[in-house]
Design a protein around this motif. Structure first.
Motif, mmCIF file in Angstrom:
data_model
loop_
_atom_site.group_PDB
_atom_site.id
_atom_site.type_symbol
_atom_site.label_atom_id
_atom_site.label_comp_id
_atom_site.label_asym_id
_atom_site.label_seq_id
_atom_site.Cartn_x
_atom_site.Cartn_y
_atom_site.Cartn_z
ATOM 1 N N ASP A 293 0.838 -1.200 0.000
ATOM 2 C CA ASP A 293 0.000 0.000 0.000
ATOM 3 C C ASP A 293 0.874 1.252 0.000
ATOM 4 N N SER B 255 -2.690 1.729 9.866
ATOM 5 C CA SER B 255 -2.085 1.951 11.198
ATOM 6 C C SER B 255 -2.526 0.883 12.204
ATOM 7 N N GLN C 46 0.778 3.294 15.482
ATOM 8 C CA GLN C 46 1.974 4.136 15.638
ATOM 9 C C GLN C 46 1.640 5.616 15.746
ATOM 10 N N THR D 216 10.026 -1.520 8.248
ATOM 11 C CA THR D 216 11.218 -1.426 7.408
ATOM 12 C C THR D 216 12.350 -2.290 7.975
ATOM 13 N N HIS E 33 10.963 -7.011 12.014
ATOM 14 C CA HIS E 33 9.542 -6.640 12.119
ATOM 15 C C HIS E 33 8.719 -7.308 11.019
HETATM 16 N N1 NAP Z 1 -5.390 5.773 4.047
HETATM 17 C C1 NAP Z 1 -4.801 6.559 4.923
HETATM 18 O O1 NAP Z 1 -5.205 7.711 5.144
HETATM 19 C C2 NAP Z 1 -3.628 6.036 5.702
HETATM 20 C C3 NAP Z 1 -3.198 6.726 6.845
HETATM 21 C C4 NAP Z 1 -2.112 6.208 7.545
HETATM 22 C C5 NAP Z 1 -1.484 5.040 7.124
HETATM 23 N N2 NAP Z 1 -1.900 4.409 5.984
HETATM 24 C C6 NAP Z 1 -1.234 3.180 5.485
HETATM 25 O O2 NAP Z 1 -1.149 2.240 6.564
HETATM 26 C C7 NAP Z 1 0.217 1.868 6.746
HETATM 27 C C8 NAP Z 1 0.483 1.468 8.180
HETATM 28 O O3 NAP Z 1 0.220 2.527 9.077
HETATM 29 P P1 NAP Z 1 1.371 3.372 9.771
HETATM 30 O O4 NAP Z 1 2.586 3.442 8.903
HETATM 31 O O5 NAP Z 1 0.712 4.636 10.196
HETATM 32 O O6 NAP Z 1 1.725 2.623 11.110
HETATM 33 P P2 NAP Z 1 1.717 1.161 11.736
HETATM 34 O O7 NAP Z 1 1.761 0.128 10.687
HETATM 35 O O8 NAP Z 1 0.632 1.114 12.732
HETATM 36 O O9 NAP Z 1 3.116 1.181 12.523
HETATM 37 C C9 NAP Z 1 4.348 1.333 11.881
HETATM 38 C C10 NAP Z 1 5.452 1.346 12.914
HETATM 39 O O10 NAP Z 1 5.478 0.099 13.611
HETATM 40 C C11 NAP Z 1 6.794 -0.476 13.534
HETATM 41 N N3 NAP Z 1 6.611 -1.928 13.405
HETATM 42 C C12 NAP Z 1 6.116 -2.607 12.354
HETATM 43 N N4 NAP Z 1 6.058 -3.923 12.627
HETATM 44 C C13 NAP Z 1 6.533 -4.087 13.881
HETATM 45 C C14 NAP Z 1 6.740 -5.214 14.736
HETATM 46 N N5 NAP Z 1 6.425 -6.437 14.341
HETATM 47 N N6 NAP Z 1 7.269 -4.997 15.966
HETATM 48 C C15 NAP Z 1 7.586 -3.747 16.388
HETATM 49 N N7 NAP Z 1 7.414 -2.638 15.637
HETATM 50 C C16 NAP Z 1 6.893 -2.807 14.393
HETATM 51 C C17 NAP Z 1 7.464 0.143 12.333
HETATM 52 O O11 NAP Z 1 8.860 0.168 12.529
HETATM 53 P P3 NAP Z 1 9.961 -0.067 11.375
HETATM 54 O O12 NAP Z 1 9.549 0.728 10.173
HETATM 55 O O13 NAP Z 1 11.224 0.405 12.022
HETATM 56 O O14 NAP Z 1 10.041 -1.531 11.057
HETATM 57 C C18 NAP Z 1 6.846 1.535 12.329
HETATM 58 O O15 NAP Z 1 7.548 2.378 13.227
HETATM 59 C C19 NAP Z 1 0.985 3.104 6.259
HETATM 60 O O16 NAP Z 1 2.347 2.853 6.087
HETATM 61 C C20 NAP Z 1 0.207 3.437 5.023
HETATM 62 O O17 NAP Z 1 0.566 2.581 3.948
HETATM 63 C C21 NAP Z 1 -2.986 4.876 5.279
#
Ligand code: NAP
Length: 289
Positions: free
Chosen positions: A50, A194, A198, A249, A253
């Motif tokens: 995504d 999310s 995070q 990243t 993880h």
């Molecule tokens: N449609 C929308 O409006 C919208 C809004 C927000 C997000 N999104 C999408 O949803 C995705 C995910 O949401 P997000 O990036 O906000 O946050 P998230 O996935 O809730 O959290 C990401 C964070 O968690 C860490 N992490 C991942 N897997 C882990 C594990 N197994 N253990 C410990 N830490 C872990 C990552 O660290 P590292 O990177 O260091 O591994 C990063 O700091 C986004 O990247 C984006 O593609 C969409």
């Protein structure tokens, strides 16, 4: 053990955990490491990637494009269009810019990132046109609450949207009151963004230290993040209808997240989590980032 899949309306099956890419391509990590992380995710079965034209001003799409150069067929590629692209020609141009950055001929799923001033019906007509031209395979929306979804479903092409991508995690369950049941009735899978919360800042730490969560994780020799993901993708009304897109990243993880796909929470664990993080009893506004 079989991995859970979410079903699109035409029967296409997608593994229930994919990969988010917000903040990729912004120089926070070496580009090669970001590319390698996505490729490792594909190797581990995290097929849905995504991204969005907004992330890193196109930088995230470029990283994804580089990762998919040799692996395009292994991925289900999702990107999102900013609602500021109004008018048919601007929507087509935005899609073509994304295609160039992604180094591909077709986007698997094209989403409206959130609702803007331009009418939903007109956006859908342009998305339908892009699909007819073969530039996208499916289309959908993001950040639409129940009222907007009902309006969308009142249009012919709106009923062809295959998903609504919204914020959903254990500490943000507002969608369970009316949005998720309606989407299930429409047989429309949910993309949960999310899923690891995070965005919550300091509250993120208190969520991850919550004793109910940490006890369940410790008892299973799992990480708290794995419990959070297993909870998000748990079956709803007997089916897997939610696809989580954690962003990771670090290779560690990614492995952790891929392993969470086969983790099935027991009724007892689900009841404990319900008690600690209750579902809403009335309509609450959709949480957004
Ligand atoms: N449609 C929308 O409006 C919208 C809004 C927000 C997000 N999104 C999408 O949803 C995705 C995910 O949401 P997000 O990036 O906000 O946050 P998230 O996935 O809730 O959290 C990401 C964070 O968690 C860490 N992490 C991942 N897997 C882990 C594990 N197994 N253990 C410990 N830490 C872990 C990552 O660290 P590292 O990177 O260091 O591994 C990063 O700091 C986004 O990247 C984006 O593609 C969409």
């Amino acid at each position: 053990m079989d991995i859970p899949h979410v079903r699109l309306p035409d029967g296409t099956l997608l593994p229930a955990i994919g990969q988010g890419t917000w903040h990729l391509g912004e120089g926070r990590k070496a580009r090669r490491d970001e590319v390698d992380a996505l490729i490792h995710g594909l190797d581990r079965g995290l097929k849905v990637i995504d991204t969005a034209e907004m992330y890193g001003n196109g930088g995230s799409e470029e990283v994804v494009g580089e990762a998919l150069k040799q692996r395009r067929d292994d991925a289900f590629l999702v990107t999102k269009m900013l609602p500021g692209n109004t008018g048919h020609n601007n929507i087509v141009s935005a899609c073509e810019r994304s295609l160039r950055r992604l180094q591909t001929d077709v986007i698997d799923l094209y989403l409206l990132h959130w609702r803007g001033a331009y009418p939903l019906e007109a956006v859908m007509e342009s998305f339908g046109h892009l699909r007819d031209e073969g530039k996208i395979r499916y289309f959908g929306v993001s950040n639409l609450d129940i009222g907007d979804m009902k309006e969308l479903r009142g249009t012919q092409l709106g009923r062809e949207c295959v998903t609504n991508q919204v914020l959903y995690h254990l500490a943000s369950r507002g969608i369970e009151f009316s949005l998720r049941p309606s989407m299930a009735r429409w047989e429309m899978p949910l993309m949960a963004y999310s899923p690891l919360a995070q965005h919550m800042g300091k509250s993120h730490q208190s969520l991850h230290r919550d004793s109910v969560l940490t006890d369940i994780a410790a008892h299973r020799n799992a990480s708290v993040e794995q419990i959070l993901l297993a909870w998000v993708i748990r079956p709803y009304q007997g089916h897997h209808t939610t696809l989580a897109i954690p962003k990771a990243t670090s290779i560690e993880h990614i492995d952790d997240n891929a392993d969470a796909m086969t983790m099935v929470l027991t009724d007892h664990e689900l009841a404990l989590l319900d008690e600690a993080f209750p579902a809403p009893k009335q309509k609450v506004p959709l949480d957004l980032i």
